[in-house]
Write a protein that holds these residues in place. Sequence first.
Motif, PDB file in Angstrom:
ATOM      1  N   GLY A 174     -51.456 -49.021  -1.487  1.00 48.92           N
ATOM      2  CA  GLY A 174     -51.527 -47.575  -1.278  1.00 48.92           C
ATOM      3  C   GLY A 174     -51.011 -47.177   0.084  1.00 48.92           C
ATOM      4  O   GLY A 174     -50.731 -48.021   0.954  1.00 48.92           O
ATOM      5  N   LEU A 175     -50.850 -45.867   0.271  1.00 51.65           N
ATOM      6  CA  LEU A 175     -50.377 -45.303   1.538  1.00 51.65           C
ATOM      7  C   LEU A 175     -51.440 -44.388   2.112  1.00 51.65           C
ATOM      8  O   LEU A 175     -52.073 -43.606   1.394  1.00 51.65           O
ATOM      9  CB  LEU A 175     -49.082 -44.518   1.328  1.00 51.65           C
ATOM     10  CG  LEU A 175     -47.843 -45.311   0.913  1.00 51.65           C
ATOM     11  CD1 LEU A 175     -46.686 -44.369   0.602  1.00 51.65           C
ATOM     12  CD2 LEU A 175     -47.430 -46.292   2.012  1.00 51.65           C
ATOM     13  N   LEU A 176     -51.628 -44.494   3.409  1.00 50.77           N
ATOM     14  CA  LEU A 176     -52.576 -43.645   4.126  1.00 50.77           C
ATOM     15  C   LEU A 176     -51.828 -42.928   5.241  1.00 50.77           C
ATOM     16  O   LEU A 176     -51.115 -43.566   6.024  1.00 50.77           O
ATOM     17  CB  LEU A 176     -53.712 -44.492   4.720  1.00 50.77           C
ATOM     18  CG  LEU A 176     -54.806 -43.741   5.475  1.00 50.77           C
ATOM     19  CD1 LEU A 176     -55.581 -42.826   4.531  1.00 50.77           C
ATOM     20  CD2 LEU A 176     -55.749 -44.722   6.157  1.00 50.77           C
ATOM     21  N   TRP A 177     -51.981 -41.597   5.285  1.00 48.68           N
ATOM     22  CA  TRP A 177     -51.326 -40.811   6.321  1.00 48.68           C
ATOM     23  C   TRP A 177     -52.388 -40.215   7.242  1.00 48.68           C
ATOM     24  O   TRP A 177     -53.378 -39.641   6.781  1.00 48.68           O
ATOM     25  CB  TRP A 177     -50.497 -39.676   5.724  1.00 48.68           C
ATOM     26  CG  TRP A 177     -49.305 -40.150   4.958  1.00 48.68           C
ATOM     27  CD1 TRP A 177     -48.070 -40.463   5.430  1.00 48.68           C
ATOM     28  CD2 TRP A 177     -49.236 -40.340   3.542  1.00 48.68           C
ATOM     29  NE1 TRP A 177     -47.238 -40.844   4.415  1.00 48.68           N
ATOM     30  CE2 TRP A 177     -47.924 -40.781   3.235  1.00 48.68           C
ATOM     31  CE3 TRP A 177     -50.157 -40.183   2.487  1.00 48.68           C
ATOM     32  CZ2 TRP A 177     -47.515 -41.062   1.941  1.00 48.68           C
ATOM     33  CZ3 TRP A 177     -49.756 -40.469   1.190  1.00 48.68           C
ATOM     34  CH2 TRP A 177     -48.442 -40.903   0.932  1.00 48.68           C
ATOM     35  N   LEU A 178     -52.163 -40.340   8.554  1.00 47.15           N
ATOM     36  CA  LEU A 178     -53.047 -39.756   9.554  1.00 47.15           C
ATOM     37  C   LEU A 178     -52.253 -38.765  10.392  1.00 47.15           C
ATOM     38  O   LEU A 178     -51.091 -39.027  10.729  1.00 47.15           O
ATOM     39  CB  LEU A 178     -53.633 -40.819  10.481  1.00 47.15           C
ATOM     40  CG  LEU A 178     -54.655 -41.801   9.917  1.00 47.15           C
ATOM     41  CD1 LEU A 178     -53.962 -42.929   9.157  1.00 47.15           C
ATOM     42  CD2 LEU A 178     -55.500 -42.390  11.037  1.00 47.15           C
ATOM     43  N   VAL A 199     -57.898 -44.571  16.217  1.00 50.54           N
ATOM     44  CA  VAL A 199     -57.649 -44.824  17.643  1.00 50.54           C
ATOM     45  C   VAL A 199     -56.165 -45.079  17.873  1.00 50.54           C
ATOM     46  O   VAL A 199     -55.573 -44.559  18.826  1.00 50.54           O
ATOM     47  CB  VAL A 199     -58.490 -46.021  18.132  1.00 50.54           C
ATOM     48  CG1 VAL A 199     -58.098 -46.406  19.558  1.00 50.54           C
ATOM     49  CG2 VAL A 199     -59.973 -45.698  18.051  1.00 50.54           C
ATOM     50  N   ILE A 200     -55.555 -45.853  16.988  1.00 49.25           N
ATOM     51  CA  ILE A 200     -54.125 -46.145  17.117  1.00 49.25           C
ATOM     52  C   ILE A 200     -53.306 -44.865  16.978  1.00 49.25           C
ATOM     53  O   ILE A 200     -52.351 -44.634  17.738  1.00 49.25           O
ATOM     54  CB  ILE A 200     -53.699 -47.186  16.055  1.00 49.25           C
ATOM     55  CG1 ILE A 200     -54.354 -48.539  16.314  1.00 49.25           C
ATOM     56  CG2 ILE A 200     -52.179 -47.322  16.028  1.00 49.25           C
ATOM     57  CD1 ILE A 200     -53.982 -49.169  17.648  1.00 49.25           C
ATOM     58  N   ALA A 201     -53.671 -44.002  16.027  1.00 50.82           N
ATOM     59  CA  ALA A 201     -52.932 -42.749  15.841  1.00 50.82           C
ATOM     60  C   ALA A 201     -53.018 -41.879  17.089  1.00 50.82           C
ATOM     61  O   ALA A 201     -52.019 -41.266  17.506  1.00 50.82           O
ATOM     62  CB  ALA A 201     -53.474 -41.995  14.630  1.00 50.82           C
ATOM     63  N   LEU A 221     -53.454 -42.949  20.133  1.00 49.63           N
ATOM     64  CA  LEU A 221     -52.651 -43.598  21.177  1.00 49.63           C
ATOM     65  C   LEU A 221     -51.159 -43.393  20.926  1.00 49.63           C
ATOM     66  O   LEU A 221     -50.394 -43.127  21.862  1.00 49.63           O
ATOM     67  CB  LEU A 221     -52.982 -45.092  21.218  1.00 49.63           C
ATOM     68  CG  LEU A 221     -52.219 -45.943  22.239  1.00 49.63           C
ATOM     69  CD1 LEU A 221     -52.345 -45.370  23.644  1.00 49.63           C
ATOM     70  CD2 LEU A 221     -52.716 -47.384  22.195  1.00 49.63           C
ATOM     71  N   VAL A 222     -50.735 -43.473  19.673  1.00 44.87           N
ATOM     72  CA  VAL A 222     -49.323 -43.251  19.339  1.00 44.87           C
ATOM     73  C   VAL A 222     -48.903 -41.831  19.718  1.00 44.87           C
ATOM     74  O   VAL A 222     -47.816 -41.620  20.275  1.00 44.87           O
ATOM     75  CB  VAL A 222     -49.082 -43.516  17.838  1.00 44.87           C
ATOM     76  CG1 VAL A 222     -47.715 -42.986  17.406  1.00 44.87           C
ATOM     77  CG2 VAL A 222     -49.178 -45.002  17.542  1.00 44.87           C
ATOM     78  N   ALA A 223     -49.765 -40.856  19.430  1.00 46.78           N
ATOM     79  CA  ALA A 223     -49.450 -39.473  19.792  1.00 46.78           C
ATOM     80  C   ALA A 223     -49.294 -39.327  21.304  1.00 46.78           C
ATOM     81  O   ALA A 223     -48.369 -38.643  21.786  1.00 46.78           O
ATOM     82  CB  ALA A 223     -50.544 -38.538  19.281  1.00 46.78           C
ATOM     83  N   GLU A 224     -50.180 -39.959  22.061  1.00 43.34           N
ATOM     84  CA  GLU A 224     -50.084 -39.902  23.524  1.00 43.34           C
ATOM     85  C   GLU A 224     -48.797 -40.553  24.013  1.00 43.34           C
ATOM     86  O   GLU A 224     -48.136 -40.052  24.925  1.00 43.34           O
ATOM     87  CB  GLU A 224     -51.289 -40.594  24.157  1.00 43.34           C
ATOM     88  CG  GLU A 224     -52.614 -39.882  23.952  1.00 43.34           C
ATOM     89  CD  GLU A 224     -52.685 -38.573  24.726  1.00 43.34           C
ATOM     90  OE1 GLU A 224     -52.003 -38.444  25.759  1.00 43.34           O
ATOM     91  OE2 GLU A 224     -53.429 -37.664  24.285  1.00 43.34           O
ATOM     92  N   LEU A 225     -48.425 -41.659  23.399  1.00 47.15           N
ATOM     93  CA  LEU A 225     -47.200 -42.353  23.810  1.00 47.15           C
ATOM     94  C   LEU A 225     -45.963 -41.522  23.508  1.00 47.15           C
ATOM     95  O   LEU A 225     -45.028 -41.455  24.320  1.00 47.15           O
ATOM     96  CB  LEU A 225     -47.114 -43.715  23.110  1.00 47.15           C
ATOM     97  CG  LEU A 225     -48.090 -44.781  23.612  1.00 47.15           C
ATOM     98  CD1 LEU A 225     -48.081 -45.983  22.677  1.00 47.15           C
ATOM     99  CD2 LEU A 225     -47.720 -45.213  25.035  1.00 47.15           C
ATOM    100  N   ILE A 226     -45.940 -40.888  22.342  1.00 44.30           N
ATOM    101  CA  ILE A 226     -44.792 -40.040  22.005  1.00 44.30           C
ATOM    102  C   ILE A 226     -44.678 -38.894  23.000  1.00 44.30           C
ATOM    103  O   ILE A 226     -43.591 -38.581  23.499  1.00 44.30           O
ATOM    104  CB  ILE A 226     -44.937 -39.501  20.572  1.00 44.30           C
ATOM    105  CG1 ILE A 226     -44.796 -40.642  19.566  1.00 44.30           C
ATOM    106  CG2 ILE A 226     -43.898 -38.417  20.292  1.00 44.30           C
ATOM    107  CD1 ILE A 226     -45.162 -40.251  18.150  1.00 44.30           C
TER     108      ILE A 226
END
Length: 388
Positions: free
Chosen positions: A86-90, A120-122, A124-129
Amino acid sequence: MEAVRRLMDLRHRGRAEDLPRVLASAAPLLEAEAATVLLVDYGQVSLQPLRGTTLDTAGTVPVEGTLAGRAFTTAQHQWIEQSDGGLLWLPLLHGAERLGVLEFRFKAYPPESTRHDIEVIAALVAELIASRRFYGDAVEHTRRRMPMQLAAEIIWNQLPPLTFAVDGTMVTAVLEPCYEVGGDAFDYAANADVLHVALFDTVGHGISASALTTLTLNTYRNARRSGLSLLDTCRSIDKWIRAQYPGAFVTALVAELDMATGSYRRISAGHPAELFLRGGRALPALPTPNALPLGLGHMLARPPQVIEQQLEAGDTLVLYTDGITEARDASGTLFGVERLSDFMLTALHRGTPAPEMMRQLIQAIVSYEEGELRDDATAAMLQWRRHH
């Protein structure tokens, strides 16, 4: 923690385009088969794989009618079961700003502990972008579906994020046509308990309009940061426009909101009155205009008048340029203030999130003019809740 460490390494020696590769290596550590960053385009109609993504399955995803799009518009997780997993979108949120979504492929719906980890990863990814986007063009290349005109490039590079929220108060805005806009701009800043908001509509189009808008926007910020009052801020902008662009002018709404008390103060310099919405209905418009357009203030002896209004918790103000209400359909009928008011009240009744209201509004305007806007169309929405 190993996945976090790998991503954190990008803070010091990485580019935004390195993020897909690092995410691919970190996905197994999160019990995922793959992870993909999808960023929203400037028109907010599609989600695009971040430049550097190499997955064969990664492609453009429409915002409308997809679960990935629903994760973006609602800021809620979305899951779909498939034959092989399956796919999960955050949602990818930088503060209240919607950047896109983070897509994970799992063999099965992840347990709560894993879902917490990927949240938590999402984040962090947003902050990095948000932090790495200024060191290269990968994010810009991803978000553009077509070449951007120079006038629009100049304006977009000066605007704050489209959405900002603090302690229950939110301001969110939209601009269209996003690849050609040159004469409209907005700005805001939260300093202590005061939220400063301004909307500008510059006469003309193209490079000349964007140059005048640039002067206006930065003069506004200079006045605000110098501690000038609303009245003196308008005087400063008026003076500089007259000195540098004689005969030109800019209409504006320049406002301040005391977020602790709900006291709203503003000057309308030749600009349409904001919509004032409360309890599911539109209240009478605030007096407007109460000053000449900026750049023409010398033609009137009396100073601009500051209008004051006490807001109630839950009140919504919608600031807009005439490109919104003067949009015309094929028969020449104006979109108009009444239709704008009905649109916003319906969206509020449905509980649509504020940023999504603005996205839907601009899509409605574009559709009303059959995809060809005659003028820049900009709107900003301000919602107030009591300070906690």
